[in-house]
Motif scaffolding. Structure first.
Motif, PDB file in Angstrom:
ATOM      1  N   ILE A  89       0.811  -1.233  -0.023  1.00  0.00           N
ATOM      2  CA  ILE A  89      -0.129   0.053   0.045  1.00  0.00           C
ATOM      3  C   ILE A  89       1.017   1.334  -0.130  1.00  0.00           C
ATOM      4  N   VAL A  90       0.520   2.285  -0.777  1.00  0.00           N
ATOM      5  CA  VAL A  90       1.326   3.373  -1.054  1.00  0.00           C
ATOM      6  C   VAL A  90       0.664   4.540  -0.113  1.00  0.00           C
ATOM      7  N   ASP A  91      -0.988   4.540  -0.438  1.00  0.00           N
ATOM      8  CA  ASP A  91      -1.524   5.380   0.249  1.00  0.00           C
ATOM      9  C   ASP A  91      -2.948   4.838   0.500  1.00  0.00           C
ATOM     10  N   ARG A  92      -3.426   5.261   1.678  1.00  0.00           N
ATOM     11  CA  ARG A  92      -4.940   4.795   1.919  1.00  0.00           C
ATOM     12  C   ARG A  92      -5.991   5.584   1.219  1.00  0.00           C
ATOM     13  N   SER A  93      -7.125   5.094   1.132  1.00  0.00           N
ATOM     14  CA  SER A  93      -8.201   5.665   0.196  1.00  0.00           C
ATOM     15  C   SER A  93      -8.317   7.249   0.497  1.00  0.00           C
ATOM     16  N   LYS A  94      -7.869   7.909  -0.601  1.00  0.00           N
ATOM     17  CA  LYS A  94      -8.423   9.475  -0.373  1.00  0.00           C
ATOM     18  C   LYS A  94      -7.845   9.852   1.084  1.00  0.00           C
ATOM     19  N   ASP A  95      -8.732  10.308   2.046  1.00  0.00           N
ATOM     20  CA  ASP A  95      -8.529  11.039   3.051  1.00  0.00           C
ATOM     21  C   ASP A  95      -9.013  10.248   4.253  1.00  0.00           C
ATOM     22  N   LEU A  96      -9.215   8.875   4.132  1.00  0.00           N
ATOM     23  CA  LEU A  96      -9.808   8.052   5.030  1.00  0.00           C
ATOM     24  C   LEU A  96      -8.647   7.950   6.428  1.00  0.00           C
ATOM     25  N   ILE A  97      -9.229   7.981   7.425  1.00  0.00           N
ATOM     26  CA  ILE A  97      -8.449   8.237   8.756  1.00  0.00           C
ATOM     27  C   ILE A  97      -8.816   6.718   9.414  1.00  0.00           C
ATOM     28  N   ILE A  98      -7.805   5.956   9.636  1.00  0.00           N
ATOM     29  CA  ILE A  98      -7.789   4.696  10.527  1.00  0.00           C
ATOM     30  C   ILE A  98      -7.415   5.110  11.855  1.00  0.00           C
ATOM     31  N   ARG A  99      -7.976   4.852  13.043  1.00  0.00           N
ATOM     32  CA  ARG A  99      -7.700   5.340  14.164  1.00  0.00           C
ATOM     33  C   ARG A  99      -8.097   4.046  15.256  1.00  0.00           C
ATOM     34  N   GLY A 100      -6.736   3.526  15.449  1.00  0.00           N
ATOM     35  CA  GLY A 100      -7.155   2.317  16.352  1.00  0.00           C
ATOM     36  C   GLY A 100      -7.577   1.192  15.735  1.00  0.00           C
ATOM     37  N   GLY A 101      -7.604   1.107  14.248  1.00  0.00           N
ATOM     38  CA  GLY A 101      -8.162  -0.085  13.692  1.00  0.00           C
ATOM     39  C   GLY A 101      -9.560   0.296  13.098  1.00  0.00           C
ATOM     40  N   TYR A 102     -10.265   1.560  13.698  1.00  0.00           N
ATOM     41  CA  TYR A 102     -11.553   1.886  13.252  1.00  0.00           C
ATOM     42  C   TYR A 102     -11.395   2.873  11.905  1.00  0.00           C
ATOM     43  N   ASN A 103     -12.402   2.833  11.074  1.00  0.00           N
ATOM     44  CA  ASN A 103     -12.232   3.857   9.765  1.00  0.00           C
ATOM     45  C   ASN A 103     -13.035   5.090  10.067  1.00  0.00           C
TER      46      ASN A 103
END
Length: 521
Positions: free
Chosen positions: A414-428
């Motif tokens: 993976i180079v970059d996550r979907s656009k601006d998605l934030i993954i905080r502690g495993g939660y989207n």
């Protein structure tokens, strides 16, 4: 039988006395779980549920989760699992959007009052007809709800599972991809069933040597459902429930029950390593542990090394989305993993890299493109949203929005996550949802939400806000505003005020600049 409930029924028929679920000091056999699930199915049919209906379900990792989950499936309905951290207003949206006819919710605890939020959401939704509470004290069920245990006592545990077509929807998992309000990904019975069996091949699962799983991943999420619950039940394993992740308690349960299969997100592995220095016999845990796998966010290279040194097991990273049931790739079990890679496609799944116009990108190693996936795991579509479905599925290929490169051995990175998605502690965390709420505040003119690196959580949620002219709203007020209205993992922990946003020539906010500015602040 096509029904996903075969995962439970097959084991109940073959190993009726084998322990299926452990919660605290209590144990349930496969016979117990199957009989209880039949009663749930009977309750639902008595409540008017018919094949093809949807039943929403809010429940932490407790014994009732598989009972109700498979009970809904037995009735021929689709399960709509909801995050237990959702507030009443969010629950109401999910109930209405999914057109759930019945809602089943665990009563929760004082610290996590799932039942109270469920009642608020149910009362605000005209289309949902019945609310059943699980675990409520006899006689303590509020007006407008029913106690599931009382209803189950009134039906027999004789119920013939409804036969369904492979193409029928088994589960509706809510995700917003990267923008807008959450959308329900419709996963067929074959999607969920075949994905579990394919992943089981990756980890060499064997009913003759069943694994013991620690359920710390939320079972309302597709990762926990497929890799822990459905695989565990399909191969006659034992699932040890842990409602809320606590690293010390997790290690103790792993020691006590000789856990062989652990699935987690990076923050959980971070916690296990920190707790391993205390009183638990880590050597015994390490002797029993057969499989450790990780998803949800990239795992730091150093964590790979430290975990393998301490526990003797290499963490295998994988990749997937709610729309892919969820697993699409994993580092192969039994081989030296490529640290930082999401591995290779699992059996019967294809992956490739595409451009914005869906064309294949140059297959040379190192070339970056968007991941597209085709196979048994790709969803039917977004419930009630044909346009959104057409935007992401073409000729059986699902475009993920995630950018990646592929090496000479076919491993993806993976180079970059979907656009601006934030993954905080495993939660989207989907920024637009938080932004839309913040903009509702009367003293906020504009808001942008970004994720910045965080040592323990992976990313933290930060809001960048432009106040209304002359307004004096404070950071504390806006944090409290979000906390009151959003699930605990969503609301911004910090608010930074600016007089203007960095914009593109077309007026779009340059979130990359905001991230860099916030990370360096």
């Amino acid at each position: 039988m096509a029904n996903l409930a075969v995962m439970l029924e097959g084991a109940a028929a073959t190993h009726p006395d084998r322990v299926a679920v452990i919660q605290g000091d209590s144990e349930l056999s496969y016979r117990d779980v199957d009989a209880a699930a039949r009663r749930v199915a009977g309750v639902l049919v008595s409540a008017g549920i018919r094949p093809g209906d949807r039943v929403a379900f809010s429940c932490p990792n407790v014994a009732e989760f598989p009972i109700v989950y498979y009970g809904i499936l037995k009735a021929g309905a689709a399960v709509v699992p909801l995050n237990v951290l959702l507030r009443g207003r969010e629950i109401a949206y999910h109930l209405a959007d999914s057109r759930a006819k019945v809602y089943i919710a665990h009563r929760g605890t004082a610290a996590l009052p799932i039942g109270e939020e469920a009642l608020e959401g149910f009362r605000a939704t005209e289309s949902c007809e019945r609310l059943f509470l699980v675990g409520a004290e006899p006689g303590a069920v509020p007006e407008g709800a029913d106690r599931l245990e009382d209803a189950m006592a009134d039906v027999r545990d004789v119920f013939d599972t409804v036969e369904v077509d492979d193409e029928e929807t088994a589960v509706v998992l809510y995700t917003s991809g990267t923008t807008g309000q959450p959308k329900g990904a419709e996963l067929r019975h074959r999607n969920m069933r075949d994905n579990a069996y394919s992943v089981s091949k990756v980890f060499a699962c064997d009913a003759a040597r069943p694994d013991t799983y620690l359920a710390v991943l939320p079972l309302y999420h597709s990762y926990g459902q497929t890799v822990v619950q459905n695989i565990g039940f399909a191969f006659g394993g034992t699932i040890v429930m842990l409602p809320r992740f606590d690293a010390q308690e997790a290690l103790e349960l792993m020691r006590r029950h000789r856990v062989t299969f652990f699935s987690g997100v990076p923050t959980m592995y971070w916690g296990l390593m920190a707790a391993a220095n205390e009183s638990v016999d880590v050597a015994q845990v390490a002797r029993d542990l057969r499989v450790a796998n990780c998803g949800g966010a990239p795992l730091p290279v150093e964590m790979h090394r430290r975990f393998e040194e301490r526990f003797g097991v290499t963490i295998l990273e994988g990749y997937g989305l709610s729309e892919t049931s969820p697993v699409a790739s994993f580092n192969p079990f039994g081989r030296e993993p490529k640290v930082g890679s999401i591995g290779v496609p699992i059996p019967d799944v294809e992956m490739k890299l595409i451009g914005d116009d869906w064309s294949d990108v140059d297959p040379s190693p190192g070339t970056v493109g968007e991941i597209a996936i085709r196979g048994h795991n790709v969803m039917k579509g977004y419930f009630g949203r044909p346009e959104a479905t057409r935007a992401v599925i073409r000729d059986g290929w699902f475009r993920t929005g995630d950018l990646a490169r592929r090496d000479e051995d076919g491993y993806y990175f993976i180079v970059d996550r979907s656009k601006d998605l934030i993954i905080r502690g495993g939660y989207n965390v989907y920024p637009r949802e938080v932004e839309e709420l913040l903009i509702q505040h009367p003293r906020v003119s504009l808001a942008a939400v970004v994720g910045v690196p965080h040592e323990a959580l992976g990313e933290e949620v930060i809001a960048v806000v432009v106040r209304e002219p002359g307004a004096d709203v404070t950071e504390e007020e806006l944090v409290a505003w979000g906390k009151e209205r959003l699930a605990a993992y969503k609301y911004p922990r910090q608010v930074r005020f600016v007089t203007e946003m960095p914009l593109t020539s077309t007026g779009k906010i340059l979130k990359r600049e905001l991230k860099e500015m916030m990370a360096g602040a």
